[in-house]
Design an enzyme around this catalytic site. Structure first.
Site, mmCIF file in Angstrom:
data_model
loop_
_atom_site.group_PDB
_atom_site.id
_atom_site.type_symbol
_atom_site.label_atom_id
_atom_site.label_comp_id
_atom_site.label_asym_id
_atom_site.label_seq_id
_atom_site.Cartn_x
_atom_site.Cartn_y
_atom_site.Cartn_z
ATOM 1 N N ARG A 63 0.811 -1.221 0.000
ATOM 2 C CA ARG A 63 0.000 0.000 0.000
ATOM 3 C C ARG A 63 0.842 1.269 0.000
ATOM 4 O O ARG A 63 0.390 2.310 -0.466
ATOM 5 C CB ARG A 63 -1.004 -0.031 1.154
ATOM 6 C CG ARG A 63 -2.091 -1.091 0.942
ATOM 7 C CD ARG A 63 -3.073 -1.186 2.097
ATOM 8 N NE ARG A 63 -2.448 -1.505 3.357
ATOM 9 C CZ ARG A 63 -2.205 -2.732 3.806
ATOM 10 N NH1 ARG A 63 -2.555 -3.775 3.086
ATOM 11 N NH2 ARG A 63 -1.628 -2.924 4.969
ATOM 12 N N GLU A 100 2.752 -6.280 13.629
ATOM 13 C CA GLU A 100 1.714 -6.507 14.629
ATOM 14 C C GLU A 100 1.101 -7.893 14.488
ATOM 15 O O GLU A 100 0.375 -8.349 15.362
ATOM 16 C CB GLU A 100 0.639 -5.416 14.584
ATOM 17 C CG GLU A 100 -0.089 -5.292 13.277
ATOM 18 C CD GLU A 100 0.548 -4.321 12.286
ATOM 19 O OE1 GLU A 100 -0.203 -3.626 11.601
ATOM 20 O OE2 GLU A 100 1.782 -4.281 12.159
#
Length: 182
Positions: A63, A100
């Site tokens: 992205r 994460e």
């Protein structure tokens, strides 16, 4: 954070329990489906960096490629792609990092940068800072320096921006979300 009458957050869709339970994923595809929204984001970054002294833009897979390529084009800067492991065809430098969601590796072509280069690194979001820290380490391994790490979104509760700043990497984000914010 930049404040404006334009509601950037309204174009960032929260997706609950993706990619795993307990995570609120920040989906930027609605932002890219909005010509006005995309123009707003691009203009904010261009305004910030148009007179800045750096030589390259580095964009994170995948992205980060979206906004990084627009800004590189508008500012007439070379674009360096930081890819997930195994995606680049020539000799690479590789850096492991924690996300994460788990462990990953980021790679860049070994000949992409050299001593004296200064790189503005882009991603869509700063969470733990793992991806951008890995990119910063790769930049430094080439002898280049990191000008700044930029993203559309910051998740300050995950400490990524703080970790980047502690590692000597200035950060800039257009907006932020709390972990519980929908």
């Amino acid at each position: 954070m930049h404040s404006d009458a334009f509601d950037l957050k309204a174009l960032i869709r929260p997706v609950v329990d993706f990619p795993k339970p307990g995570v609120i994923f920040r989906d930027i595809t609605p932002l890219f489906q909005s010509p006005r929204g995309l123009r707003y984001v691009a203009d904010q970054f261009i305004e910030r960096y148009v007179e800045a002294e750096f030589s390259h833009i580095g964009a994170m897979d995948a992205r980060g490629f979206l906004i990084g390529s627009i800004i590189a084009h508008q500012l007439n800067k070379p674009l360096i792609l930081f890819r997930k492991q195994g995606k680049l065809p020539a000799d690479v430098l590789s850096e492991g990092y924690q996300t994460e969601y788990g462990e990953a590796f980021l790679e860049v072509h070994a000949d992409s940068l050299c001593e004296g280069d200064s790189v503005l690194i882009f991603d869509d979001l700063i969470a733990t800072g793992g991806t951008l820290l890995a990119a910063a380490n790769l930049v430094r391994r080439t002898g280049a320096q990191v000008f700044e790490a930029a993203a559309i979104i910051d998740l300050p509760e995950l400490d990524g921006s703080r970790r980047l700043q502690a590692a000597g990497v200035p950060t800039f984000c257009l907006t932020e979300f709390s972990l519980s914010e929908y």
